[in-house]
Design an enzyme around this catalytic site. Structure first.
Site, short mmCIF file in Angstrom:
data_model
loop_
_atom_site.label_atom_id
_atom_site.label_comp_id
_atom_site.label_asym_id
_atom_site.label_seq_id
_atom_site.Cartn_x
_atom_site.Cartn_y
_atom_site.Cartn_z
N CYS A 2 33.40 31.73 50.65
CA CYS A 2 34.27 31.86 51.83
C CYS A 2 34.58 30.44 52.30
O CYS A 2 34.05 29.47 51.78
CB CYS A 2 33.55 32.61 52.94
SG CYS A 2 32.88 34.19 52.44
N ARG A 28 39.48 29.64 49.05
CA ARG A 28 38.05 30.01 48.97
C ARG A 28 37.81 31.45 49.37
O ARG A 28 36.71 31.99 49.18
CB ARG A 28 37.22 29.10 49.88
CG ARG A 28 37.21 27.63 49.53
CD ARG A 28 36.33 26.84 50.47
NE ARG A 28 34.97 27.30 50.38
CZ ARG A 28 34.09 26.85 49.47
NH1 ARG A 28 34.47 25.92 48.60
NH2 ARG A 28 32.86 27.30 49.40
N TRP A 75 35.65 35.88 51.68
CA TRP A 75 35.69 36.51 50.36
C TRP A 75 34.49 37.44 50.34
O TRP A 75 33.35 37.01 50.17
CB TRP A 75 35.59 35.47 49.24
CG TRP A 75 35.76 36.09 47.89
CD1 TRP A 75 34.79 36.52 47.05
CD2 TRP A 75 36.99 36.37 47.24
NE1 TRP A 75 35.33 37.05 45.92
CE2 TRP A 75 36.68 36.98 45.99
CE3 TRP A 75 38.31 36.19 47.56
CZ2 TRP A 75 37.66 37.38 45.09
CZ3 TRP A 75 39.29 36.57 46.65
CH2 TRP A 75 38.96 37.17 45.45
N ASN A 103 29.04 30.86 55.03
CA ASN A 103 29.44 31.02 53.63
C ASN A 103 28.16 31.00 52.81
O ASN A 103 27.37 30.06 52.91
CB ASN A 103 30.36 29.88 53.17
CG ASN A 103 30.58 29.92 51.66
OD1 ASN A 103 30.64 30.98 51.06
ND2 ASN A 103 30.63 28.75 51.04
N GLY A 104 27.93 32.03 52.02
CA GLY A 104 26.72 32.07 51.19
C GLY A 104 26.20 33.51 51.13
O GLY A 104 26.89 34.45 51.51
N GLU A 495 36.88 35.66 22.89
CA GLU A 495 37.22 35.05 24.18
C GLU A 495 37.77 33.65 23.98
O GLU A 495 38.77 33.26 24.61
CB GLU A 495 36.00 35.04 25.10
CG GLU A 495 36.22 34.34 26.42
CD GLU A 495 37.39 34.88 27.25
OE1 GLU A 495 37.90 35.97 26.93
OE2 GLU A 495 37.82 34.19 28.16
N LYS A 499 41.54 32.41 25.16
CA LYS A 499 41.74 31.22 26.00
C LYS A 499 42.74 30.27 25.38
O LYS A 499 43.67 29.78 26.02
CB LYS A 499 40.39 30.52 26.22
CG LYS A 499 39.50 31.22 27.21
CD LYS A 499 40.00 30.97 28.62
CE LYS A 499 39.78 32.05 29.63
NZ LYS A 499 40.10 33.41 29.30
N GLU A 502 46.30 31.90 25.39
CA GLU A 502 46.98 32.09 26.70
C GLU A 502 47.24 30.76 27.40
O GLU A 502 48.14 30.66 28.23
CB GLU A 502 46.19 33.03 27.60
CG GLU A 502 44.84 32.53 28.07
CD GLU A 502 44.16 33.51 29.01
OE1 GLU A 502 44.84 34.24 29.74
OE2 GLU A 502 42.92 33.56 29.02
N HIS A 518 37.18 39.78 3.31
CA HIS A 518 37.93 41.04 3.16
C HIS A 518 39.41 40.84 3.48
O HIS A 518 40.11 41.80 3.78
CB HIS A 518 37.30 42.11 4.07
CG HIS A 518 35.89 42.40 3.73
ND1 HIS A 518 35.50 43.09 2.61
CD2 HIS A 518 34.73 42.01 4.35
CE1 HIS A 518 34.18 43.14 2.56
NE2 HIS A 518 33.69 42.50 3.60
N LYS A 618 47.73 36.61 37.23
CA LYS A 618 46.27 36.63 37.41
C LYS A 618 45.74 38.06 37.37
O LYS A 618 44.69 38.33 36.83
CB LYS A 618 45.90 35.99 38.76
CG LYS A 618 44.39 35.90 39.01
CD LYS A 618 43.71 35.09 37.95
CE LYS A 618 42.20 35.16 38.03
NZ LYS A 618 41.56 34.52 36.86
#
Ligand code: AGP
Length: 623
Positions: A2, A28, A75, A103-104, A495, A499, A502, A518, A618
């Site tokens: 946050c 944030r 957040w 925040n935490g 993955e 990356k 994209e 193969h 996103k």
């Protein structure tokens, strides 16, 4: 993650300053926002769910009076976005006398809340933060005024500062927090443990914030608070102390030379690079998940007749890795399915005995939600793993876990991916405990090793980033790459491929290394770049054979291997090392990090914008 920001100034009306500062911290967190100020001994409060501009338009945050105030852009981690759960949070006196922004994550908030309720405190929100406001109130009112006067005379420590210090000593977990009170309206008491907190120092007043952008237009003099420190801010002074022994700390402000835009990215050129570097912090947050949530979700998995995991893109790769974790650690068979294919594959077979684990960092991916809806119509049980409290996925899931990565601004998923892997591996370990299929020694080893991962990721970034950047420079003109692995490393390979595609728009192919002969090996010519992901463990021996296959055809062998693995290094044209000692079943979390950096650097080498790759969004909220 946050954003907190506040100030005490010589001039009136700090509310607009606070709102604008929160706006600069919106990256944030942005699901709810609030401010509290003090004037003439009274707290003035405005807060609601929604982005800053929405809430400001609705209730005009700027007309809060007073020259001292605190603000928060949220957040959510505990409690869905709502007015009640928005910060500031307050004590239960009427009208409130204490306001706190935080925040935490407070690990022991449930126990503290129970103790405070037994003392008569009345809670309103579902947040962990509210506990702090009631703790401060409890300590403040318990101290007779006469004693307080003696303390101030003797030590200079005000009653509010003392109440905050005592409260901090009871908190377990991470915090950057600030408190104000109508009892002592001339000061802000703020403190830090793990979550970032920085002070802004100026002639006109003193500021606290989660990050520099909040006050950068107001002052370039900053003091970075350290863990275990508390600060008392007044309009013309500040004092920093050690929370544990009240020792005063003398620290000169640093003059910042950042532009506001740079500051928002903390000096990084792109959010993606900042978020790659935030992975240790995000991983530490995933290790603070409340056991009760892990236990509840694993209870459903344990009782499931069949478990199907549905996700898209990077989140699907997390599910693929998880399928190896659940199989090897918990002896649970799971079926990872690309969400857009779920209906074709399972719309008839899914039934009341099916359990669907949907993984989506945004919680809004249309394909994933559509798969969930199909399964719900078949009476399946829906479980969710997401990064966004209050997202659609949390509303359609019977049980969900929030991975607490904080907002991810870069379109490419990085910290949310490794956070997903951390949560999924914790679920596999928790399930293993329930099922007793592996020894307690094996479970203890996994639990010990998972705690080391944040530090390992920090080491990888520190020791390998420049080497990976040089590799990207060297390979920047290559037209196609292979990414190969065996076992759980197939997920890492997929993955890494995603990356690179994209971000740098380079055609790349990923598949199980055993598949090369193969068909795909026909693509290999001299110098063709092939990445191999080579953690220690059961797959390493056969993987060496696969590397040799490619080497015999003069491919350019690039490996990601354990530090000092001489046998692999000898076979490599280039190699990237990751810290030793992590079991193969946890390896995707660390082995993917250099590959994220590689993709990022390939994009910047080619002059592309990693934060906003072409054609991508996103959150893909269309099917
Ligand atoms: C990952 O880098 C991509 N941005 C994309 O594949 C993403 O992982 C996918 O769209 C799923 O998103 P979700 O986790 O929010 O559901």
């Amino acid at each position: 993650m946050c954003g907190i920001f506040g100030c005490v100034c010589k001039k009136e009306n700090v509310a607009p300053l606070i709102r604008k500062g929160l706006k600069r911290l919106e990256y944030r967190g942005y699901d709810s926002v609030g401010e509290a100020t003090i004037k003439d001994g009274k707290l003035f409060i405005k807060k609601d769910a929604g982005k800053i501009d929405e809430v400001h338009k609705k209730c005009n945050l700027d007309d809060l009076p007073g020259r001292i105030g605190v603000g928060h852009t949220r957040w959510a981690t505990h409690g869905a976005p709502s007015s009640i759960n928005a910060h500031p949070q307050f004590d239960c006196s009427s009208p409130p006398r204490f306001a706190v922004v935080h925040n935490g994550i407070i690990d022991n908030f449930a126990e503290l809340k129970k103790e405070l309720e037994e003392k008569g405190h009345v809670f309103k929100s579902k947040t962990d933060t509210e506990v702090i406001a009631h703790l401060i109130e409890e300590h403040f009112v318990q101290k007779p005024q006469a004693d307080a006067r003696k303390t101030v005379a003797k030590t200079g420590i005000s009653k509010l500062e003392e109440a905050v210090s005592k409260s901090l000593s009871q908190l377990d977990g991470s915090y950057a927090l600030a408190a104000i009170s109508t009892y002592e309206p001339d000061k802000i008491v703020c403190a830090r443990n793990e979550s970032p907190l920085v002070l802004g120092i100026s002639e006109n007043g003193q500021f606290f914030a989660s990050d520099i952008p909040a006050f950068l237009p107001l002052t370039k003099n900053a003091i970075f608070m350290r863990n275990g420190e508390l600060a008392v801010l007044k309009d013309d002074s500040f004092t920093i102390k050690n929370i544990s022994d009240q020792r005063i700390i003398l620290r000169e402000p640093k003059l910042l030379d950042w532009t506001p835009e740079m500051a928002e990215k903390k000096g990084y050129t792109h959010f993606m690079l900042k978020e790659i570097h935030e992975q240790p912090e995000a991983l530490r947050n995933t290790l603070r998940l409340q056991d009760k949530y892990l236990d509840l979700l694993t209870t459903f998995l344990d009782r499931a007749h069949e478990v199907i995991m549905v996700a898209c893109g990077t989140s699907y790769h997390a599910c693929l890795a998880a399928s190896y974790m659940f199989s090897k650690v918990s002896y649970l068979a799971t079926h990872p399915v690309i969400a857009s294919e779920f209906s074709e594959q399972h719309s008839r077979s899914a039934n009341i005995d099916s359990t669907i684990l949907a993984v989506s960092q945004s919680g809004e991916t249309a394909d994933t939600l559509a798969a969930v809806e199909t399964a719900r119509q078949r009476a399946a049980t829906i479980l969710g793993l997401t990064n966004v409290v209050g997202s659609t996925l949390t509303r359609v899931s019977r049980v969900y876990i929030v991975q607490q990565s904080g907002p991810e601004i870069g379109v490419a998923a990085t910290k949310t991916f490794t956070s997903q892997l951390s949560v999924l591996s914790q679920l596999a370990i928790q399930l293993a405990k329930k099922r007793g299929k592996i020894s307690t020694e094996e479970i203890d080893l996994l639990e010990d090793k998972i705690q080391l991962i944040p530090e390992m990721v920090e080491q990888i970034i520190e020791s390998q980033e420049s080497k990976v950047s040089s590799l990207a420079k060297k390979l920047r003109d290559e037209k196609c790459f292979f990414f190969l692995g065996r076992g759980i490393s197939v997920a890492t390979a997929l993955e890494a491929r995603l990356k690179l595609m994209e971000l740098a728009y380079v055609p790349s192919i990923a598949f199980p290394a055993g598949e090369s002969k193969h068909g795909p090996i026909s693509l290999i010519q001299e110098g063709f770049p092939v990445f191999f992901i080579c953690p220690p463990g059961e797959t390493r021996k056969t993987l060496i054979g696969n590397i040799s296959e490619m080497k015999a055809r003069e491919a350019n062998i690039i490996t990601v291997c354990e530090e000092g693995d001489e046998e692999i290094i000898q076979l490599s044209d280039d190699y990237i090392e990751v810290p030793r000692g992590l079991p193969e079943v946890l390896s995707p979390i660390t082995y993917v990090v250099p590959l994220q950096i590689f993709a990022y650097r390939m994009a910047t080498e080619k002059g592309y914008s990693p934060d906003m790759p072409r054609n991508l969004a996103k959150s893909v909220t269309v099917r």
